[in-house]
Design a protein around this motif. Structure first.
Motif, PDB file in Angstrom:
ATOM      1  N   GLU A 233       0.491   1.730  23.406  1.00 45.57           N
ATOM      2  CA  GLU A 233       1.954   1.712  23.421  1.00 45.57           C
ATOM      3  C   GLU A 233       2.451   0.495  22.650  1.00 45.57           C
ATOM      4  N   SER A 234       3.206   0.741  21.597  1.00 39.72           N
ATOM      5  CA  SER A 234       3.835  -0.343  20.813  1.00 39.72           C
ATOM      6  C   SER A 234       2.841  -1.399  20.336  1.00 39.72           C
ATOM      7  N   THR A 270       8.184   6.795  21.117  1.00 38.86           N
ATOM      8  CA  THR A 270       7.060   7.298  21.887  1.00 38.86           C
ATOM      9  C   THR A 270       6.918   8.818  21.888  1.00 38.86           C
ATOM     10  N   ASP A 434       0.798   4.547  19.578  1.00 39.17           N
ATOM     11  CA  ASP A 434       1.827   5.554  19.277  1.00 39.17           C
ATOM     12  C   ASP A 434       2.683   5.118  18.088  1.00 39.17           C
ATOM     13  N   HIS A 435       3.041   3.826  18.045  1.00 34.30           N
ATOM     14  CA  HIS A 435       3.845   3.281  16.949  1.00 34.30           C
ATOM     15  C   HIS A 435       3.698   1.774  17.010  1.00 34.30           C
ATOM     16  N   HIS A 447      11.351  -1.017  18.717  1.00 33.31           N
ATOM     17  CA  HIS A 447      10.988   0.038  17.771  1.00 33.31           C
ATOM     18  C   HIS A 447      12.035   1.129  17.826  1.00 33.31           C
TER      19      HIS A 447
HETATM   20 ZN   LIG Z   1       5.948   3.983  22.504  1.00 35.90          ZN
END
Ligand SMILES: [Zn+2]
Length: 508
Positions: A233-234, A270, A434-435, A447
């Protein structure tokens, strides 16, 4: 004088302005209390407070003017409905300290009348009679002069311009807004119940959406395999020392024999990015996603999550954070490490030859990075712990974020460690974020920027692979995509079928 007041038409501008002030004073107090609770003393805190007040006045004015001008007679009924509903919501907020979220609206829609009538009380009636009915009477007894179309455009334009200016002036507080928007949004009537009703409806529609099934595959091997897909995550690439970051954020993985591919995410938020990791090709449609497809093909699939936002899962073993907490009461539920509890036993107890495990992490999700890892992972200090992250010292913000990467390093390393302890299965681990994340570059945080204008920090992601058969079994590729996950896992399990695309496979 009294008769003159009713008889003489009032300008729509004045009526909308009075209704807007009334709404702010009568219905928005809980929201202002929440703002006061979440700002720090000083100029910026006062600035945020004033901004919210001006914003609400302008938005309410815009709404009332628009509905009355376009709706004319019907507009009055729409507004009357909102005032009554506002009063009921305020009663619930003040009495039960609830937030009017999409979940709450869902509860409301799913409540039978007999249950709802249990809530009816003198208190609620009092709210409706005083706060709700007063503005209703006022609008029905006031003759409104609707003014010209030119004036309509002028008023609508001015209120929109005020909203825009307030938003632009608060760009530096975007993190604060991101952090508090859900709570504020659920306390501001009528936005809370209208927006959240729509959100609830959309969520339900999505949940019931039929996915397009993919063609069946056949297994060409019967070896005992386990693949662990870790969705980050992130987690942005440039803060991983594996990819050249100057701070030692990957001390454990540095000693593991892993392959670190260069990758860009398909999206910067997400839900879209997780969908891309699980999809077999770029698409806006809802095709069968990896876990659902694998499960239908006979693979044992386990989904463990400390996050949310994945497309609907149709598998048996879906363990949400809440469920994990129940299953492992001894584990520390504040951190992603809870997903590793009992993982080894889960793999060992599986009697299916093919086992896919997905761990959906939340570790680097901001803005309170310093709360996402246990204290022993606070390698870089000092860290910021303010709620207004845009005002944090850049080094302290970066330290807190880097510690989340140190913790992620530990999580990935631990998964590899668990797999090494189960030599009876061929195994592999894929970690894909995810990003990415902005941490103050170009004054951007978090984000979610549209892909076309997003800075590289928001889409440059790590794609880390460990394989029990060694790195020789992995292709040397300059760059991979999130869509490589689907086909690589198919290849790993020895699956063949029309959907398989060798171009998106990392295994030799
Ligand atoms: Zn995310």
């Amino acid at each position: 004088m009294k008769i003159r007041f009713y008889r003489e038409p009032r300008s729509l501008t004045v009526v909308s302005a009075i209704l807007s002030i009334y709404t702010v004073v009568a219905f928005h107090l809980p929201a202002f209390r929440a703002v006061l609770d979440n700002i720090e003393k000083g100029f910026n805190g006062a600035f945020i407070f004033a901004s919210v007040a001006i914003l609400m006045l302008a938005v309410d004015f815009f709404f009332y003017y628009l509905v009355l001008y376009l709706g004319r007679g019907i507009g009055k009924y729409i507004l009357a409905f909102t005032f009554i509903a506002d009063a009921i919501c305020l009663y619930f907020i003040n009495t039960y300290e609830v937030l009017i979220t999409d979940m709450m609206m869902g509860n409301l829609f799913n409540t039978r009348y007999s249950e709802a009538s249990g809530f009816l009380s003198w208190g609620m009636l009092y709210y409706i009679m005083t706060l709700g009915l007063a503005p209703c009477i006022a609008i029905f007894f006031t003759k409104i002069n609707y003014n010209s179309f030119k004036k309509f455009l002028g008023n609508i334009g001015t209120s929109l311009a005020i909203v825009l200016v307030v938003i632009l002036m608060n760009m530096r507080n975007v993190l604060w807004i991101d952090n508090n928007s859900t709570q504020l949004g659920s306390l501001l009537m009528p936005w809370s119940y209208t927006v959240n009703s729509v959100r609830y409806y959309n969520r339900m529609k999505k949940l019931n959406q039929k996915e397009i099934l993919l063609p069946d595959a056949e297994f060409t091997t019967d070896s005992k395999d386990v693949c662990v897909l870790v969705i980050g995550e992130s987690a942005r690439r440039e803060n991983f020392s594996l990819y050249g970051y100057h701070k030692e954020t990957n001390p454990l993985l540095a000693g593991d024999s892993i392959t670190a591919y260069i990758a860009n995410s398909a999206a910067t938020y997400t839900t879209a990015a997780v969908k891309a990791i699980l999809d077999h090709q770029p698409t806006n449609k809802l095709y069968e996603i990896l876990p659902n497809y694998m499960y239908r093909q006979g693979v044992d699939v386990v989904w463990r999550s400390c996050n949310w936002g994945e497309p609907p899962l149709h598998i048996e073993k879906k363990y949400t954070h809440k469920l994990l907490k129940k299953m492992y009461p001894e584990a520390d539920a504040r951190y992603d490490g809870i997903m590793l509890t009992g993982l080894k036993e889960e793999i060992q107890n599986c009697d299916n030859n093919k086992l896919l495990i997905v761990l959906h992490c939340s570790t680097s999700h901001g803005p309170t990075y310093n709360e996402k890892y246990p204290k022993e992972f606070e390698v870089f200090t000092p860290v910021c712990n303010t709620v207004e992250v845009a005002n944090a010292l850049p080094e302290e913000l970066m330290n807190a974020y880097d510690n989340t990467i140190v913790y992620t390093d530990y999580l990935i390393h631990s998964v590899i460690g668990i797999l090494k302890e189960i030599p009876e299965r061929r195994s592999c681990m894929l970690f894909v974020s995810d990003h990415g994340e902005s941490l103050g570059e170009d004054n951007l945080f978090m984000h979610g920027m549209p892909m076309k204008v997003a800075p590289k920090q928001q889409y440059e992601i790590p794609f880390i692979v460990w394989n029990s058969g060694g790195n020789e079994e992995l292709k040397l590729l300059d760059e991979v995509e999130q869509y490589h996950v689907f086909h690589s896992i198919m290849k790993f399990f020895g699956m063949r079928g029309p959907v398989y695309n060798e171009e998106f496979n990392i295994f030799r």
